[in-house]
Design a protein around this motif. Structure first.
Motif, PDB file in Angstrom:
ATOM      1  N   HIS A  78       1.090  -1.496   0.162  1.00  0.00           N
ATOM      2  CA  HIS A  78      -0.154   0.304   0.322  1.00  0.00           C
ATOM      3  C   HIS A  78       0.850   1.244  -0.039  1.00  0.00           C
ATOM      4  N   CYS A 111       0.583  -5.824   2.581  1.00  0.00           N
ATOM      5  CA  CYS A 111      -0.002  -5.283   3.112  1.00  0.00           C
ATOM      6  C   CYS A 111      -0.072  -6.165   3.876  1.00  0.00           C
ATOM      7  N   ALA A 112      -0.720  -5.618   4.986  1.00  0.00           N
ATOM      8  CA  ALA A 112      -1.205  -7.149   7.151  1.00  0.00           C
ATOM      9  C   ALA A 112      -1.354  -7.864   6.051  1.00  0.00           C
ATOM     10  N   HIS A 113      -1.924  -8.462   4.897  1.00  0.00           N
ATOM     11  CA  HIS A 113      -2.643  -9.682   4.619  1.00  0.00           C
ATOM     12  C   HIS A 113      -2.707 -10.503   3.883  1.00  0.00           C
ATOM     13  N   HIS A 149      -9.568  -8.658   1.406  1.00  0.00           N
ATOM     14  CA  HIS A 149      -9.392  -7.473   2.593  1.00  0.00           C
ATOM     15  C   HIS A 149     -10.395  -5.927   1.840  1.00  0.00           C
ATOM     16  N   GLU A 159      -2.414  -1.267   9.887  1.00  0.00           N
ATOM     17  CA  GLU A 159      -3.148  -1.310   8.687  1.00  0.00           C
ATOM     18  C   GLU A 159      -4.587  -1.919   9.919  1.00  0.00           C
TER      19      GLU A 159
HETATM   20 ZN   LIG Z   1      -3.537  -4.966   3.082  1.00  0.00          ZN
END
Ligand SMILES: [Zn+2]
Ligand SMILES: [Zn+2]
Ligand SMILES: [Zn+2]
Ligand SMILES: [Zn+2]
Lengths: 153, 153
Positions: B76, B87-89, B96, B112
């Motif tokens: 991001h 991205c944390a995911h 997400h 995030e």
């Molecule tokens: Zn993310």
DNA sequence: GCAGTCGCTGCTATGTTGTAACATCACTGA
DNA sequence: TCAGTGATGTTACAACATAGCAGCGACTGC
């Protein structure tokens, strides 16, 4: 008296009350922002002063002037766009809280709004749960104004 | 396998599925972001690649790689800080929605989060009433993390 | 295998935003 | 008038970002 002149007058009054000086250069920079319905970058303001007043103000001075105007609450800095905008409430006597901004990505037009304070406090709460403290409640949102929306479609 | 390696593996898988190429350089840039709990600027990533891999990647390439990674949803861009964050995911299969970010002004640590969708839609509504359409629901908030908060006090 | 194509990367130059450090100017008050 | 303070000018530079064009390299189709 034009709208702009009235606002400048009001701004001068504001400075007198606070014991700060609204110099000619500061007035010119502020008038550039007041005249424009768009947010302007520091360098666009340099161009404005050059064209409008034939005066070459160096970047350093522009930044100092913008910092002064922001300090006085006459101007807001938009961090999302690296641009500056005149406060929409220079002529209101009521002191406004922390504002939020809708910024058109197409034409840099900016709308200063005040969203529901309950929402801000909910954001704050979310942040605290994540181990962060919100330092500014100034939200800046990436938008398109209706006009740019129409011409894009 | 280290956490980072696992995430990189997942990212490669993601690219394979989308028919895009996770090259060595792209992997290096991504690994820099994944390794760091802070947001990094493009130029900090140049330094990282230099120190970590002895490889000098020009700014232009870093920006292109970051654009690619963002396109893939692996990274991001934080417009408020002009920095980038992984991205944390990457490892969640669920896609997400648009994220929100809490950014520490002290140390650039980033969290995030996903705020209440009702709040976002209320923001959207406020914007529409003002004649603007929100183009991105990515909110970025200027915060201090608990750690920096403590050392500032 | 080989030519052609397309995507990735390198290189150079340049634009944009913002600041540091120090000099000078101008207004204010004794 | 002269010192002190705040405002502005000058120069140099840091940090962030892109344009434009060239070269390289990995797949595709033959
Ligand atoms: Zn993310
Ligand atoms: Zn305002
Ligand atoms: Zn617009
Ligand atoms: Zn911090």
């Amino acid at each position: 008296m034009s709208q702009t002149a009235g606002i400048l007058e009001q701004a001068e009054q504001h400075c007198r009350e606070r014991g700060s000086r609204m110099t000619e250069k500061r007035k010119r920079v502020l008038s550039g922002l007041v005249d424009s319905d768009k947010a302007l970058s520091a360098y666009e303001l340099i161009d404005y002063c050059k064209e409008q007043f034939g005066e070459n103000i160096p970047a350093m001075s522009i930044y100092r002037i913008l910092a002064f105007l922001e300090e006085e609450g006459l101007v807001h800095k938009l961090n999302l766009a690296n641009k500056y905008v005149a406060c929409a409430h220079i002529c209101c006597d009521h002191s406004h809280g922390v504002p939020q901004f809708l910024i058109c990505g197409g034409c840099s037009k900016v709308k200063e709004i005040t969203v529901n304070p309950a929402m801000i406090s909910e954001l704050k709460k979310s942040a605290e749960q994540a181990g962060f403290t919100m330092m500014s409640q100034q939200l800046e949102m990436d938008c398109l104004c209706d006009e740019c929306m129409g011409s894009a479609a």
